[in-house]
Design a protein around this motif. Structure first.
Motif, PDB file in Angstrom:
ATOM      1  N   PRO A   4      -4.301   1.287  -2.857  1.00  0.00           N
ATOM      2  CA  PRO A   4      -3.546   1.401  -1.755  1.00  0.00           C
ATOM      3  C   PRO A   4      -4.428   1.604  -0.344  1.00  0.00           C
ATOM      4  O   PRO A   4      -4.301   0.764   0.502  1.00  0.00           O
ATOM      5  CB  PRO A   4      -2.808   2.614  -1.942  1.00  0.00           C
ATOM      6  CG  PRO A   4      -3.430   3.391  -2.871  1.00  0.00           C
ATOM      7  CD  PRO A   4      -4.035   2.418  -3.879  1.00  0.00           C
ATOM      8  N   TYR A   5      -5.726   2.221  -0.574  1.00  0.00           N
ATOM      9  CA  TYR A   5      -6.682   1.888   0.406  1.00  0.00           C
ATOM     10  C   TYR A   5      -7.271   0.693   0.714  1.00  0.00           C
ATOM     11  O   TYR A   5      -7.399   0.249   2.030  1.00  0.00           O
ATOM     12  CB  TYR A   5      -7.775   3.329   0.101  1.00  0.00           C
ATOM     13  CG  TYR A   5      -7.252   4.517   0.122  1.00  0.00           C
ATOM     14  CD1 TYR A   5      -7.075   5.344   1.207  1.00  0.00           C
ATOM     15  CD2 TYR A   5      -6.932   5.229  -1.222  1.00  0.00           C
ATOM     16  CE1 TYR A   5      -6.836   6.628   0.909  1.00  0.00           C
ATOM     17  CE2 TYR A   5      -6.543   6.375  -1.370  1.00  0.00           C
ATOM     18  CZ  TYR A   5      -6.516   7.380  -0.249  1.00  0.00           C
ATOM     19  OH  TYR A   5      -6.238   8.420  -0.423  1.00  0.00           O
TER      20      TYR A   5
ATOM     21  N   SER B 148       0.802  -1.169   0.187  1.00  0.00           N
ATOM     22  CA  SER B 148       0.034  -0.067  -0.069  1.00  0.00           C
ATOM     23  C   SER B 148       0.869   1.258  -0.116  1.00  0.00           C
ATOM     24  O   SER B 148       0.586   2.189  -0.649  1.00  0.00           O
ATOM     25  CB  SER B 148      -0.901  -0.248   1.299  1.00  0.00           C
ATOM     26  OG  SER B 148      -1.526   1.147   1.279  1.00  0.00           O
TER      27      SER B 148
ATOM     28  N   PRO C 292      -7.173   3.839  -8.369  1.00  0.00           N
ATOM     29  CA  PRO C 292      -6.856   4.624  -7.165  1.00  0.00           C
ATOM     30  C   PRO C 292      -7.365   3.953  -5.788  1.00  0.00           C
ATOM     31  O   PRO C 292      -6.660   4.360  -4.805  1.00  0.00           O
ATOM     32  CB  PRO C 292      -7.291   6.104  -7.346  1.00  0.00           C
ATOM     33  CG  PRO C 292      -7.855   5.894  -9.026  1.00  0.00           C
ATOM     34  CD  PRO C 292      -8.022   4.713  -9.364  1.00  0.00           C
TER      35      PRO C 292
ATOM     36  N   PHE D 105      -0.354   8.141   3.992  1.00  0.00           N
ATOM     37  CA  PHE D 105      -1.715   8.635   3.993  1.00  0.00           C
ATOM     38  C   PHE D 105      -2.889   7.381   3.526  1.00  0.00           C
ATOM     39  O   PHE D 105      -3.461   7.164   4.532  1.00  0.00           O
ATOM     40  CB  PHE D 105      -1.834   9.838   3.109  1.00  0.00           C
ATOM     41  CG  PHE D 105      -3.247  10.438   3.488  1.00  0.00           C
ATOM     42  CD1 PHE D 105      -3.581  11.187   4.737  1.00  0.00           C
ATOM     43  CD2 PHE D 105      -4.359  10.367   2.371  1.00  0.00           C
ATOM     44  CE1 PHE D 105      -5.042  11.459   4.944  1.00  0.00           C
ATOM     45  CE2 PHE D 105      -5.495  10.839   2.660  1.00  0.00           C
ATOM     46  CZ  PHE D 105      -5.756  11.393   3.945  1.00  0.00           C
ATOM     47  N   PRO D 106      -2.498   6.989   2.465  1.00  0.00           N
ATOM     48  CA  PRO D 106      -3.772   6.005   2.053  1.00  0.00           C
ATOM     49  C   PRO D 106      -3.280   4.526   3.073  1.00  0.00           C
ATOM     50  O   PRO D 106      -4.562   4.213   3.551  1.00  0.00           O
ATOM     51  CB  PRO D 106      -3.206   5.472   0.662  1.00  0.00           C
ATOM     52  CG  PRO D 106      -2.606   6.440   0.230  1.00  0.00           C
ATOM     53  CD  PRO D 106      -1.813   7.370   1.290  1.00  0.00           C
TER      54      PRO D 106
ATOM     55  N   SER E 175       1.777   4.458  -3.262  1.00  0.00           N
ATOM     56  CA  SER E 175       1.272   5.531  -2.890  1.00  0.00           C
ATOM     57  C   SER E 175       2.548   6.617  -3.052  1.00  0.00           C
ATOM     58  O   SER E 175       2.264   7.815  -2.303  1.00  0.00           O
ATOM     59  CB  SER E 175       0.906   5.464  -1.388  1.00  0.00           C
ATOM     60  OG  SER E 175      -0.469   4.613  -1.186  1.00  0.00           O
ATOM     61  N   THR E 176       3.347   6.496  -3.636  1.00  0.00           N
ATOM     62  CA  THR E 176       4.566   7.360  -3.719  1.00  0.00           C
ATOM     63  C   THR E 176       4.204   8.517  -4.350  1.00  0.00           C
ATOM     64  O   THR E 176       4.846   9.660  -3.861  1.00  0.00           O
ATOM     65  CB  THR E 176       5.799   6.636  -4.491  1.00  0.00           C
ATOM     66  OG1 THR E 176       5.189   6.285  -5.566  1.00  0.00           O
ATOM     67  CG2 THR E 176       6.352   5.538  -3.868  1.00  0.00           C
ATOM     68  N   ASP E 177       3.287   8.617  -5.147  1.00  0.00           N
ATOM     69  CA  ASP E 177       2.770  10.049  -5.754  1.00  0.00           C
ATOM     70  C   ASP E 177       1.677  10.827  -5.197  1.00  0.00           C
ATOM     71  O   ASP E 177       1.091  11.466  -5.270  1.00  0.00           O
ATOM     72  CB  ASP E 177       2.397   9.701  -7.152  1.00  0.00           C
ATOM     73  CG  ASP E 177       3.583   9.409  -8.047  1.00  0.00           C
ATOM     74  OD1 ASP E 177       4.763   9.664  -7.828  1.00  0.00           O
ATOM     75  OD2 ASP E 177       3.332   8.439  -9.075  1.00  0.00           O
ATOM     76  N   ASN E 178       1.364  10.220  -3.845  1.00  0.00           N
ATOM     77  CA  ASN E 178       0.278  10.818  -3.036  1.00  0.00           C
ATOM     78  C   ASN E 178       0.736  12.056  -2.669  1.00  0.00           C
ATOM     79  O   ASN E 178       1.748  12.498  -2.320  1.00  0.00           O
ATOM     80  CB  ASN E 178      -0.231   9.666  -1.724  1.00  0.00           C
ATOM     81  CG  ASN E 178      -1.300  10.374  -1.085  1.00  0.00           C
ATOM     82  OD1 ASN E 178      -1.299  11.310  -0.378  1.00  0.00           O
ATOM     83  ND2 ASN E 178      -2.505   9.978  -1.570  1.00  0.00           N
ATOM     84  N   ALA E 179      -0.162  13.252  -2.814  1.00  0.00           N
ATOM     85  CA  ALA E 179      -0.006  14.511  -2.461  1.00  0.00           C
ATOM     86  C   ALA E 179       0.205  14.817  -0.755  1.00  0.00           C
ATOM     87  O   ALA E 179       1.133  15.462  -0.734  1.00  0.00           O
ATOM     88  CB  ALA E 179      -0.913  15.621  -3.097  1.00  0.00           C
TER      89      ALA E 179
ATOM     90  N   PRO F 292       3.134   9.201   1.353  1.00  0.00           N
ATOM     91  CA  PRO F 292       3.042   7.682   0.823  1.00  0.00           C
ATOM     92  C   PRO F 292       2.327   6.857   2.000  1.00  0.00           C
ATOM     93  O   PRO F 292       1.619   6.188   1.914  1.00  0.00           O
ATOM     94  CB  PRO F 292       4.384   7.135   0.687  1.00  0.00           C
ATOM     95  CG  PRO F 292       5.280   8.078   1.175  1.00  0.00           C
ATOM     96  CD  PRO F 292       4.697   9.541   1.126  1.00  0.00           C
TER      97      PRO F 292
END
Length: 271
Positions: A221-222, A66, A218, A79-80, A70-74, A77
């Motif tokens: 990861p969640y 997960s 999308p 957060f998700p 999520s490496t590109d999460n604003a 990584p």
């Protein structure tokens, strides 16, 4: 084995894998045909082992991937993984409060959930293990569903490894349902049927999980961390306490460590 799974769609891969995990639950329940009782120390050690497998799978097969996805999460990584993990635990907490069930080794008066006192002990035991199997089925389904967008041999091997690990720990869960029922005088066949039925929910949950992440990338990861949170809730709330409440704490703890180590090795070496 890889070649066989490569020829299937992600949903069929998830279904096939969880039919195997359901079969392992049935194999554990089939112990009732050989004996009427299982020594409490053995049962507690198997429960501890199952808890170790679930904890290891929660990180190496679910939370770790997960975070990697999520490496590109604003926000970051983490957060998700954080959101999904807490939502998964909260989801199981709600089910735990609503669905009537009875933990292995517990007295009937300790049953939890709505109208639990009106249910038969056999039904409550089956429902308890069914709660376990919801996140396990979701975890396997999500792992295979992710292959719809990120299909590599390593990812496929990781999903298969997760299914093998879940299958291994399903064996003692089948025993934990069937043997107490047999010990209370229920027939071998009925004890077996109740025991194996608890695993029936896994293929259903797996197909739902696979369809969700295969069509909504999308969400991956969640969804991975959601399954991890749900599994950790089950381990902390039920599996570990049930394995230690009969005085076999050291044995259960050692078994948990062995289960964790085995799943870690399987996931790292094969996945």
């Amino acid at each position: 084995m890889l070649e066989f799974f490569q020829n299937l769609s992600p949903v069929m891969q998830a279904l096939t894998a969880t039919i195997f995990t359901w079969g392992m639950t049935a194999l554990g329940a089939a112990i009732v045909f050989a004996t009427k009782t299982v020594h409490q120390k053995l049962l507690d050690s198997m429960l501890g082992f199952a808890g170790g497998v679930m904890i290891a799978a929660s990180y190496w097969s679910l939370l770790g991937p997960s975070i990697e996805a999520s490496t590109d999460n604003a926000v970051g990584p983490w957060f998700p993984a954080l959101v999904g993990f807490l939502l998964g635990g909260g989801f199981l907490w709600i089910i735990d409060k609503i669905l009537p069930h009875l933990h292995p080794n517990a007295e009937k008066k300790q049953a939890e959930g709505l109208a639990a006192d009106k249910r038969k002990r056999s039904t409550l035991l089956v429902l308890a293990i069914t709660i376990h199997n919801i996140p396990e089925g979701l975890a396997v389904g999500i792992a295979f569903g992710a292959l719809a967008n990120h299909s590599t041999e390593a990812a496929l091997a990781g999903a298969i490894t997760l299914a093998i690990g879940i299958g291994i720990q399903n064996f003692p869960e089948g025993v934990a349902v069937a043997m107490p029922l047999r010990g209370q005088g229920m027939s071998r066949m009925k004890s077996f049927m109740y025991g194996q039925f608890s695993g029936f929910v896994e293929p259903i949950a797996a197909v739902i999980g696979a369809l969700a992440v295969a069509h909504i990338e999308p969400l991956l990861p969640y969804a991975l961390s959601f399954a991890a949170g749900a599994m950790i809730f089950v381990v902390a709330e039920e599996v570990i306490p049930s394995s230690q409440e009969n005085g076999n704490r050291d044995l259960a703890t050692i078994s948990l460590m062995i289960g964790f180590a085995l799943m870690m090795v399987l996931d790292v070496a094969l996945g």
